[in-house]
Write an enzyme that holds these catalytic residues in place. Structure first.
Site, PDB file in Angstrom:
ATOM      1  N   HIS A 118     -50.938 -14.153  13.428  1.00  0.00           N
ATOM      2  CA  HIS A 118     -49.472 -14.092  13.439  1.00  0.00           C
ATOM      3  C   HIS A 118     -49.014 -13.842  14.874  1.00  0.00           C
ATOM      4  CE1 HIS A 118     -45.467 -13.632  11.982  1.00  0.00           C
ATOM      5  NE2 HIS A 118     -45.346 -12.540  12.718  1.00  0.00           N
ATOM      6  N   ARG A 125     -46.207 -29.597   0.377  1.00  0.00           N
ATOM      7  CA  ARG A 125     -44.996 -29.790  -0.427  1.00  0.00           C
ATOM      8  C   ARG A 125     -45.306 -30.391  -1.802  1.00  0.00           C
ATOM      9  NH1 ARG A 125     -41.719 -27.061   2.384  1.00  0.00           N
ATOM     10  NH2 ARG A 125     -41.710 -27.370   4.616  1.00  0.00           N
ATOM     11  N   GLU A 140     -53.362 -15.191  21.354  1.00  0.00           N
ATOM     12  CA  GLU A 140     -53.865 -15.882  20.158  1.00  0.00           C
ATOM     13  C   GLU A 140     -55.226 -16.544  20.358  1.00  0.00           C
ATOM     14  OE1 GLU A 140     -51.075 -18.239  17.861  1.00  0.00           O
ATOM     15  OE2 GLU A 140     -49.421 -17.362  18.963  1.00  0.00           O
TER      16      GLU A 140
HETATM   17  C1  GAR Z   1     -49.166 -20.273  16.393  1.00  0.00           C
HETATM   18  O1  GAR Z   1     -48.355 -19.630  17.326  1.00  0.00           O
HETATM   19  C2  GAR Z   1     -49.438 -19.338  15.220  1.00  0.00           C
HETATM   20  O2  GAR Z   1     -49.610 -18.007  15.587  1.00  0.00           O
HETATM   21  C3  GAR Z   1     -48.192 -19.524  14.400  1.00  0.00           C
HETATM   22  O3  GAR Z   1     -47.927 -20.905  14.474  1.00  0.00           O
HETATM   23  C4  GAR Z   1     -48.415 -21.431  15.723  1.00  0.00           C
HETATM   24  C5  GAR Z   1     -49.320 -22.610  15.425  1.00  0.00           C
HETATM   25  O4  GAR Z   1     -49.800 -23.219  16.589  1.00  0.00           O
HETATM   26  N1  GAR Z   1     -48.386 -19.069  13.067  1.00  0.00           N
HETATM   27  C6  GAR Z   1     -47.433 -18.496  12.337  1.00  0.00           C
HETATM   28  O5  GAR Z   1     -46.296 -18.372  12.735  1.00  0.00           O
HETATM   29  C7  GAR Z   1     -47.869 -18.003  10.956  1.00  0.00           C
HETATM   30  N2  GAR Z   1     -46.878 -17.168  10.372  1.00  0.00           N
HETATM   31  P1  GAR Z   1     -51.115 -24.137  16.568  1.00  0.00           P
HETATM   32  O6  GAR Z   1     -50.955 -25.166  15.451  1.00  0.00           O
HETATM   33  O7  GAR Z   1     -51.072 -24.816  17.914  1.00  0.00           O
HETATM   34  O8  GAR Z   1     -52.306 -23.276  16.388  1.00  0.00           O
END
Ligand code: GAR
Length: 202
Positions: free
Chosen positions: A108, A63, A179
């Protein structure tokens, strides 16, 4: 052995960062080494995970106006070869991508081109998938370019949506089944390519 120096950028709990750390520990991520974690907010889980693994980390607050300058100087200072966005909830400017000029990949939590682009991040993605009523979702690792979630796809994996799913349940299943598997695999693929290039220029 030559390796690609990886910086991981995170905004939250850092479970995808942890998947990368664990894959490196198991020797599955071997062409790249995690040299730096950039956290875009104080106090996030990703910082604790970096500390626990003994990885250098820096804070660059998303930010604040000098955010991208801080990110770029950290990448240059640590001679980073590639960046992995692991739960980074912002969007880098085309200017930063051009000035860094090296591969950047992102995870993603949906099957691109579904439920992606500006405004689709974290639980919102899973809420949108449930609202639409898709029966299959998943995760995508792609190169980052100036279009949000628009770069070339590297790997994708599908995950079933089950009756009774909430955004939280679905998020957890997509993380576990897709993921945490895909991101280390994609990081290894890209890192191996970088190492090959380095070897060719020796
Ligand atoms: C994960 O699900 C990742 O794919 C998503 O945020 C989460 C973070 O989890 N990313 C997005 O949405 C990007 N557009 P984490 O901090 O536990 O890895």
């Amino acid at each position: 052995m030559l390796t690609a120096r990886i910086a991981v950028v995170a905004s939250g709990g850092g479970t995808n960062l942890q998947a990368l750390i664990d894959a490196q520990g198991r020797g599955e991520l071997k062409s790249g080494s995690i040299a730096l974690v950039i956290a875009d907010k104080a106090g996030i889980g990703a910082i604790e995970r970096a500390q626990a693994a003994g990885i250098n980390w820096v804070l660059a607050v998303r930010r604040e106006p000098d955010f991208e300058e801080k990110v770029l100087s950290a990448l240059l200072e640590h001679t980073i070869d590639m960046v992995v966005l692991a739960g980074f909830l912002g969007i880098f400017s085309a200017d930063l991508l051009r000035r860094f000029g090296k591969p950047m990949i992102n995870i993603h939590p949906a099957l691109i081109p579904s439920f992606c682009g500006r405004g689709f991040y974290g639980l919102r993605v899973h809420q949108a998938a449930l609202d639409y009523g898709v029966k299959v979702t998943g995760a995508t690792v792609h190169y980052v370019n100036e279009v949000a979630d628009g770069g070339e796809i590297i790997l994708q994996k599908a995950v079933d949506v089950l009756p009774g799913d909430t955004p939280e349940l679905l998020q957890r299943r997509v993380m576990e089944q897709a993921e945490w598997v895909l991101l280390p695999q994609a990081a290894e693929l890209v890192a191996a390519g970088i190492v090959k290039e380095k070897e060719n220029t020796l």
